[in-house]
Scaffold this motif. Structure first.
Motif, PDB file in Angstrom:
ATOM      1  N   THR A  23       0.825  -1.197   0.000  1.00 54.20           N
ATOM      2  CA  THR A  23       0.000   0.000   0.000  1.00 54.20           C
ATOM      3  C   THR A  23       0.866   1.256   0.000  1.00 54.20           C
ATOM      4  N   ASP A  24       0.421   2.257  -0.747  1.00 57.90           N
ATOM      5  CA  ASP A  24       1.072   3.565  -0.759  1.00 57.90           C
ATOM      6  C   ASP A  24       0.312   4.448   0.233  1.00 57.90           C
ATOM      7  N   ASP A  28      -2.521   6.631  -1.716  1.00 53.71           N
ATOM      8  CA  ASP A  28      -3.761   5.869  -1.847  1.00 53.71           C
ATOM      9  C   ASP A  28      -4.878   6.570  -1.076  1.00 53.71           C
ATOM     10  N   GLU A  29      -6.107   6.483  -1.586  1.00 52.04           N
ATOM     11  CA  GLU A  29      -7.238   7.213  -1.007  1.00 52.04           C
ATOM     12  C   GLU A  29      -8.012   6.438   0.059  1.00 52.04           C
ATOM     13  N   PHE A  30      -8.041   5.119   0.019  1.00 52.11           N
ATOM     14  CA  PHE A  30      -8.755   4.297   1.006  1.00 52.11           C
ATOM     15  C   PHE A  30     -10.214   4.735   1.170  1.00 52.11           C
ATOM     16  N   PRO A  31     -11.024   4.685   0.113  1.00 53.11           N
ATOM     17  CA  PRO A  31     -12.400   5.212   0.190  1.00 53.11           C
ATOM     18  C   PRO A  31     -13.282   4.540   1.248  1.00 53.11           C
ATOM     19  N   GLU A  36     -15.733   5.195   6.867  1.00 54.06           N
ATOM     20  CA  GLU A  36     -15.810   4.862   8.297  1.00 54.06           C
ATOM     21  C   GLU A  36     -15.515   6.098   9.159  1.00 54.06           C
ATOM     22  N   VAL A  37     -14.471   6.837   8.773  1.00 50.03           N
ATOM     23  CA  VAL A  37     -14.095   8.031   9.535  1.00 50.03           C
ATOM     24  C   VAL A  37     -15.201   9.080   9.441  1.00 50.03           C
ATOM     25  N   LEU A 103     -14.422  20.138   4.221  1.00 51.61           N
ATOM     26  CA  LEU A 103     -14.067  18.932   4.965  1.00 51.61           C
ATOM     27  C   LEU A 103     -13.170  18.027   4.129  1.00 51.61           C
ATOM     28  N   GLN A 104     -12.064  17.595   4.709  1.00 52.38           N
ATOM     29  CA  GLN A 104     -11.164  16.652   4.044  1.00 52.38           C
ATOM     30  C   GLN A 104     -10.766  15.561   5.028  1.00 52.38           C
ATOM     31  N   VAL A 105     -10.666  14.343   4.507  1.00 53.39           N
ATOM     32  CA  VAL A 105     -10.184  13.212   5.293  1.00 53.39           C
ATOM     33  C   VAL A 105      -8.997  12.613   4.560  1.00 53.39           C
ATOM     34  N   ALA A 106      -7.876  12.513   5.245  1.00 48.37           N
ATOM     35  CA  ALA A 106      -6.684  11.865   4.703  1.00 48.37           C
ATOM     36  C   ALA A 106      -6.414  10.635   5.558  1.00 48.37           C
ATOM     37  N   VAL A 107      -6.386   9.474   4.908  1.00 51.82           N
ATOM     38  CA  VAL A 107      -6.201   8.208   5.613  1.00 51.82           C
ATOM     39  C   VAL A 107      -4.792   7.691   5.345  1.00 51.82           C
TER      40      VAL A 107
END
Length: 158
Positions: A23-24, A28-31, A36-37, A103-107
């Motif tokens: 995994t990068d 990688d975005e992990f949708p 979940e977040v 709103l932004q989510v970075a996983v």
């Protein structure tokens, strides 16, 4: 001997292939994990709108690593965060507006960084308070779901 050699080559090939498939964490975005977040963040917002302080506090992973920055003051810990959240959000008599802008989510695997600009209008008795902050919530995936381990709140310039 030929069978052992073939098995060794196949095993080595599988090992190399698994190394390429890593995994990068940066790109990688992990949708599915983002979702979940976002669901956790929605539940946090709902706990505030419902005035359910125990539920709100349950989304924190208080411990020696928990930190918070707010109001330009020095960093504080989980004990101070819990007292502040129970005092402030527990005193809200009405949530007039509770929106998260930009709103932004970075996983990053089992860590997620959620950032937004708050557009909150809260009523405390007769007083109405508008909260326009830049907010960062750092989450870690635990056996009990996504938990906040750091919060940062600073005023958003107009």
């Amino acid at each position: 001997m030929k069978t052992q050699f073939t098995l060794l080559i196949l095993t080595f090939g599988l090992f190399l292939n698994s190394c390429k498939a890593q995994t990068d964490l940066i790109n990688d975005e992990f949708p599915e994990v983002k979702q979940e977040v976002m669901e956790t963040f929605g539940a946090i917002a709902q706990s505030i709108m419902d005035g359910d302080m125990d539920k709100l506090i349950s989304f924190h992973a208080y411990g020696p690593k928990f930190t918070e920055f707010k109001n330009g003051e020095p960093r504080n810990d989980g004990e101070a965060n819990e007292a502040h959240e129970r005092n402030v959000f527990g005193s809200v008599t009405k949530v007039i507006k509770f929106e998260a802008q930009d709103l932004q989510v970075a996983v990053y695997g089992d860590v997620a960084n959620l950032t937004f600009h708050s557009d909150f209008v809260l009523q405390f008795g007769e007083d109405i308070v508008t909260v326009n902050d830049q907010i960062t919530l750092l989450f870690v995936k635990t056996k009990d779901g996504w938990k906040m381990v750091h919060e940062h709140h600073s005023p958003l310039k107009k």
